[in-house]
Design an enzyme around this catalytic site. Structure first.
Site, mmCIF file in Angstrom:
data_model
loop_
_atom_site.group_PDB
_atom_site.id
_atom_site.type_symbol
_atom_site.label_atom_id
_atom_site.label_comp_id
_atom_site.label_asym_id
_atom_site.label_seq_id
_atom_site.Cartn_x
_atom_site.Cartn_y
_atom_site.Cartn_z
ATOM 1 N N GLU A 35 15.289 -9.459 -4.016
ATOM 2 C CA GLU A 35 15.186 -8.393 -3.381
ATOM 3 C C GLU A 35 16.522 -8.027 -2.564
ATOM 4 O OE1 GLU A 35 13.584 -5.856 -2.235
ATOM 5 O OE2 GLU A 35 11.550 -5.887 -2.558
ATOM 6 N N ARG A 75 8.024 -11.492 8.883
ATOM 7 C CA ARG A 75 9.280 -11.898 8.448
ATOM 8 C C ARG A 75 9.826 -10.321 8.177
ATOM 9 N NH1 ARG A 75 9.853 -10.713 3.162
ATOM 10 N NH2 ARG A 75 7.915 -11.261 1.684
ATOM 11 N N ASN A 123 11.723 -7.574 5.795
ATOM 12 C CA ASN A 123 11.466 -7.464 4.486
ATOM 13 C C ASN A 123 12.557 -6.697 3.665
ATOM 14 O OD1 ASN A 123 9.914 -8.201 2.145
ATOM 15 N ND2 ASN A 123 8.853 -5.928 2.305
ATOM 16 N N GLU A 133 0.468 -11.847 3.794
ATOM 17 C CA GLU A 133 0.335 -10.634 3.224
ATOM 18 C C GLU A 133 -1.251 -10.470 3.530
ATOM 19 O OE1 GLU A 133 1.394 -10.871 -0.997
ATOM 20 O OE2 GLU A 133 3.440 -11.600 -0.258
ATOM 21 N N ASN A 139 7.808 -1.558 2.760
ATOM 22 C CA ASN A 139 8.785 -1.575 2.055
ATOM 23 C C ASN A 139 9.698 -0.288 2.212
ATOM 24 O OD1 ASN A 139 9.772 -3.665 -0.078
ATOM 25 N ND2 ASN A 139 7.503 -3.756 -0.289
ATOM 26 N N ASP A 188 7.178 -0.880 -4.532
ATOM 27 C CA ASP A 188 8.065 -1.831 -3.803
ATOM 28 C C ASP A 188 9.460 -1.404 -3.043
ATOM 29 O OD1 ASP A 188 9.535 -4.536 -3.055
ATOM 30 O OD2 ASP A 188 8.092 -5.473 -4.437
#
Length: 305
Positions: free
Chosen positions: A17, A100, A102, A121, A148, A197
């Site tokens: 990522e 957290r 992201n 999630e 995202n 995403d």
């Protein structure tokens, strides 16, 4: 317009990522969130360096002062690649230990926009923040399970925010003092095409998104129309960013997360870093305006591995 994606760095990331093209080092920085790792890819020498992170790094970006900042689980750190050291700059959601950081972006004015998510999630606890005076400020947008982005339009007036599990990307007007207006639906990913995403905006104002479980990246016009689709040989495509000469190379991170042994056997390149000729230029990433109140609060060393 589009070249064929090819592997440029074999890193076997569990959850690759946060790609960022750094014009200071002419390298691509990216992370493996679930592998607690930070990577730097040097395309000129076809080499990769790796560092261990304190926990779950979501992104790497550079500040106006020249520092690399890293968003981790519950905090933003300053990262020194020379010694592999991380210095805590500000906690984020220390009252939500299940969350957290992201994904993130930097607006043309130097504002850092970033999101959080439920690491399990499940819970609708993910929020969008901006860094203001060195401290995180809640954007006021409705919480979702997995945020995202964000991404910001070239003129700095629109924030694109992704609700991954909801399969929706929203556009939000940015007003004075970075106050946000009411969100409007930008696009919705159809069922069976994967989950949107990380988003990125190119120099023409079009938005690209990785499709987790969708085997592709897509390009959308500024009015939300699908105008490009680039297949990849692995299902979990996370985020695209532009780099290289003229910012015309599209670098794409991918993930092995959620793939069983049979799927991994069929997708040997899962988790690697890909690149292709995008046929369009990207935008340089602005530097983060850290803020005068952001001060060091502690440090820990994590040497390169």
């Amino acid at each position: 317009m589009l070249g064929r994606p090819a592997v440029v760095a074999s890193v076997d990331a569990t959850l690759g990522e946060g790609p960022f093209w750094d014009d200071v080092t002419a390298r691509l920085w990216f992370v493996d969130i679930k592998g607690d790792a930070i990577f730097s890819f040097d395309p000129a020498h076809n080499s990769v360096a790796r560092w261990s992170a304190p926990t779950a790094p979501g992104w790497v970006l550079r500040s106006e002062a020249g520092h690399l900042l890293v968003g981790t689980k519950g905090a933003i750190h300053r990262f020194d690649p020379a010694g592999g050291d991380f210095t805590l700059l500000t906690p984020v959601e220390d009252d939500r230990p299940g969350n957290r950081l992201n994904d993130a972006t930097v607006a043309p004015d130097g504002t850092l926009w970033f999101g959080t998510m439920d690491d399990g999630e499940v819970e609708h606890s993910g929020r969008i923040y901006r860094l203001d005076g060195g401290a995180p400020v809640d954007s006021g947008l409705a919480p979702v399970v997995i945020t995202n982005g964000p991404a910001v339009s070239p003129d700095g007036r629109t924030l694109y925010v992704t609700d991954t599990l909801g399969r929706r990307i929203w556009c939000v007007p940015i007003g004075g003092a970075n106050q946000l207006g009411p969100p409007e639906l930008f696009t919705e990913i159809e069922e069976g095409a994967g989950y949107p995403d990380g988003p990125t905006v190119d120099a023409e104002g079009c938005l690209w998104t990785g499709l987790f479980g969708g085997w592709a990246v897509r390009r959308y016009s500024p009015d939300g129309q699908l105008i490009g689709h680039v297949p990849l040989p692995t299902a979990n495509v996370t985020k695209l960013v532009f780099g290289g000469d003229g910012l015309r190379t599209a670098f794409v991170t991918t993930a092995r997360k959620g793939l069983d042994d049979s799927a991994l056997a069929a997708q040997p390149d899962a988790g690697h870093l890909f690149a292709f000729d995008a046929g369009v230029a990207g935008l340089p990433t602005p530097r983060i305006r850290e803020g005068a109140t952001m001060t060091d609060t502690g440090s820990s060393g994590h040497p390169a591995s």
